[in-house]
Design a protein around this motif. Structure first.
Motif, PDB file in Angstrom:
ATOM      1  N   ALA A   1       0.838  -1.201   0.000  1.00 57.36           N
ATOM      2  CA  ALA A   1       0.000   0.000   0.000  1.00 57.36           C
ATOM      3  C   ALA A   1       0.871   1.249   0.000  1.00 57.36           C
ATOM      4  O   ALA A   1       0.606   2.202  -0.708  1.00 57.36           O
ATOM      5  N   LYS A   2       1.944   1.231   0.787  1.00 56.72           N
ATOM      6  CA  LYS A   2       2.856   2.380   0.836  1.00 56.72           C
ATOM      7  C   LYS A   2       3.493   2.611  -0.533  1.00 56.72           C
ATOM      8  O   LYS A   2       3.565   3.722  -1.017  1.00 56.72           O
ATOM      9  N   TRP A   3       3.966   1.558  -1.177  1.00 60.22           N
ATOM     10  CA  TRP A   3       4.607   1.694  -2.476  1.00 60.22           C
ATOM     11  C   TRP A   3       3.627   2.135  -3.546  1.00 60.22           C
ATOM     12  O   TRP A   3       3.987   2.882  -4.450  1.00 60.22           O
ATOM     13  N   THR A   4       2.395   1.719  -3.437  1.00 59.58           N
ATOM     14  CA  THR A   4       1.397   2.114  -4.428  1.00 59.58           C
ATOM     15  C   THR A   4       1.236   3.627  -4.449  1.00 59.58           C
ATOM     16  O   THR A   4       1.038   4.221  -5.500  1.00 59.58           O
ATOM     17  N   ASN A   5       1.366   4.264  -3.309  1.00 60.63           N
ATOM     18  CA  ASN A   5       1.213   5.717  -3.239  1.00 60.63           C
ATOM     19  C   ASN A   5       2.387   6.474  -3.848  1.00 60.63           C
ATOM     20  O   ASN A   5       2.255   7.642  -4.187  1.00 60.63           O
ATOM     21  N   THR A   6       3.548   5.840  -3.969  1.00 56.12           N
ATOM     22  CA  THR A   6       4.726   6.524  -4.498  1.00 56.12           C
ATOM     23  C   THR A   6       5.220   5.933  -5.813  1.00 56.12           C
ATOM     24  O   THR A   6       6.215   6.396  -6.357  1.00 56.12           O
ATOM     25  N   ALA A   7       4.548   4.932  -6.313  1.00 59.18           N
ATOM     26  CA  ALA A   7       4.992   4.241  -7.528  1.00 59.18           C
ATOM     27  C   ALA A   7       4.774   5.092  -8.775  1.00 59.18           C
ATOM     28  O   ALA A   7       3.910   5.965  -8.816  1.00 59.18           O
TER      29      ALA A   7
ATOM     30  N   ASP B   1      12.113   0.221  -3.269  1.00 64.59           N
ATOM     31  CA  ASP B   1      11.717  -0.491  -2.053  1.00 64.59           C
ATOM     32  C   ASP B   1      12.535  -0.017  -0.853  1.00 64.59           C
ATOM     33  O   ASP B   1      13.401   0.858  -0.973  1.00 64.59           O
ATOM     34  N   ASP B   2      12.278  -0.596   0.301  1.00 69.68           N
ATOM     35  CA  ASP B   2      12.938  -0.174   1.535  1.00 69.68           C
ATOM     36  C   ASP B   2      14.435  -0.465   1.543  1.00 69.68           C
ATOM     37  O   ASP B   2      15.181   0.110   2.330  1.00 69.68           O
ATOM     38  N   ASP B   3      14.900  -1.363   0.665  1.00 66.74           N
ATOM     39  CA  ASP B   3      16.320  -1.692   0.584  1.00 66.74           C
ATOM     40  C   ASP B   3      17.056  -0.867  -0.468  1.00 66.74           C
ATOM     41  O   ASP B   3      18.235  -1.087  -0.730  1.00 66.74           O
ATOM     42  N   GLY B   4      16.364   0.069  -1.111  1.00 65.42           N
ATOM     43  CA  GLY B   4      16.982   0.920  -2.109  1.00 65.42           C
ATOM     44  C   GLY B   4      17.000   0.352  -3.517  1.00 65.42           C
ATOM     45  O   GLY B   4      17.599   0.931  -4.411  1.00 65.42           O
ATOM     46  N   TYR B   5      16.353  -0.791  -3.720  1.00 68.19           N
ATOM     47  CA  TYR B   5      16.248  -1.371  -5.057  1.00 68.19           C
ATOM     48  C   TYR B   5      15.084  -0.742  -5.810  1.00 68.19           C
ATOM     49  O   TYR B   5      14.038  -0.458  -5.226  1.00 68.19           O
ATOM     50  N   TRP B   6      15.276  -0.539  -7.086  1.00 67.02           N
ATOM     51  CA  TRP B   6      14.179  -0.111  -7.954  1.00 67.02           C
ATOM     52  C   TRP B   6      13.451  -1.375  -8.369  1.00 67.02           C
ATOM     53  O   TRP B   6      14.055  -2.291  -8.924  1.00 67.02           O
ATOM     54  N   ARG B   7      12.167  -1.450  -8.088  1.00 59.51           N
ATOM     55  CA  ARG B   7      11.381  -2.657  -8.362  1.00 59.51           C
ATOM     56  C   ARG B   7      10.459  -2.420  -9.538  1.00 59.51           C
ATOM     57  O   ARG B   7       9.780  -1.396  -9.619  1.00 59.51           O
TER      58      ARG B   7
ATOM     59  N   LYS C   1      20.654   2.070  -9.852  1.00 60.95           N
ATOM     60  CA  LYS C   1      21.786   1.158 -10.047  1.00 60.95           C
ATOM     61  C   LYS C   1      21.394  -0.300  -9.786  1.00 60.95           C
ATOM     62  O   LYS C   1      22.007  -1.212 -10.311  1.00 60.95           O
ATOM     63  N   ARG C   2      20.394  -0.500  -8.936  1.00 60.79           N
ATOM     64  CA  ARG C   2      20.005  -1.864  -8.538  1.00 60.79           C
ATOM     65  C   ARG C   2      18.514  -2.055  -8.804  1.00 60.79           C
ATOM     66  O   ARG C   2      17.709  -1.186  -8.486  1.00 60.79           O
ATOM     67  N   PHE C   3      18.184  -3.208  -9.390  1.00 59.65           N
ATOM     68  CA  PHE C   3      16.801  -3.491  -9.769  1.00 59.65           C
ATOM     69  C   PHE C   3      16.363  -4.838  -9.198  1.00 59.65           C
ATOM     70  O   PHE C   3      17.183  -5.739  -8.994  1.00 59.65           O
ATOM     71  N   ARG C   4      15.067  -4.957  -9.017  1.00 60.18           N
ATOM     72  CA  ARG C   4      14.424  -6.234  -8.718  1.00 60.18           C
ATOM     73  C   ARG C   4      13.189  -6.315  -9.594  1.00 60.18           C
ATOM     74  O   ARG C   4      12.474  -5.325  -9.777  1.00 60.18           O
ATOM     75  N   LEU C   5      12.951  -7.493 -10.110  1.00 61.65           N
ATOM     76  CA  LEU C   5      11.774  -7.732 -10.953  1.00 61.65           C
ATOM     77  C   LEU C   5      10.802  -8.583 -10.166  1.00 61.65           C
ATOM     78  O   LEU C   5      11.168  -9.640  -9.654  1.00 61.65           O
ATOM     79  N   SER C   6       9.574  -8.121 -10.030  1.00 60.28           N
ATOM     80  CA  SER C   6       8.544  -8.860  -9.304  1.00 60.28           C
ATOM     81  C   SER C   6       7.641  -9.591 -10.261  1.00 60.28           C
ATOM     82  O   SER C   6       7.422  -9.141 -11.386  1.00 60.28           O
ATOM     83  N   SER C   7       7.100 -10.697  -9.802  1.00 61.22           N
ATOM     84  CA  SER C   7       6.114 -11.424 -10.605  1.00 61.22           C
ATOM     85  C   SER C   7       5.010 -11.902  -9.693  1.00 61.22           C
ATOM     86  O   SER C   7       5.173 -12.013  -8.486  1.00 61.22           O
ATOM     87  N   GLN C   8       3.875 -12.164 -10.293  1.00 59.95           N
ATOM     88  CA  GLN C   8       2.735 -12.656  -9.499  1.00 59.95           C
ATOM     89  C   GLN C   8       2.187 -13.895 -10.136  1.00 59.95           C
ATOM     90  O   GLN C   8       2.249 -14.110 -11.292  1.00 59.95           O
TER      91      GLN C   8
END
Length: 84
Positions: A11-17, A38-44, A77-84
């Motif tokens: 919910a928090k990320w949805t507001n800033t995405a 995200d909270d770890d500094g990765y771009w998701r 510089k750092r990325f993460r890819l999410s899947s559902q």
């Protein structure tokens, strides 16, 4: 109401995405992607989707390139890819 930590975080990320939404020639939404830090500094990157009837037209590729470009312009510089 959110019931667990993961849901509250989403919910928090949805507001800033940053959302990428692509439309077809008939002005119908046809593809989407979401980008956030995200909270770890990765771009998701996640929630990448293309309408079934629009698949095979490289819209998913375009949506991914658009959010990647936006992140790189912001210094990612750092990325993460999410899947559902």
């Amino acid at each position: 109401m959110w019931t667990n930590r993961a849901s509250r975080r989403k919910a928090k990320w949805t507001n800033t995405a940053i959302h990428c939404l692509l439309y077809n020639d008939d002005h119908k939404p046809s593809a989407t992607a979401r980008l956030f830090i995200d909270d770890d500094g990765y771009w998701r990157i996640g929630r990448v989707a293309v309408l079934r009837e629009m698949r095979g037209k490289q819209l998913g590729d375009l949506a991914m390139r658009m959010v990647l470009d936006k992140a790189l312009q912001a210094g990612a510089k750092r990325f993460r890819l999410s899947s559902q």
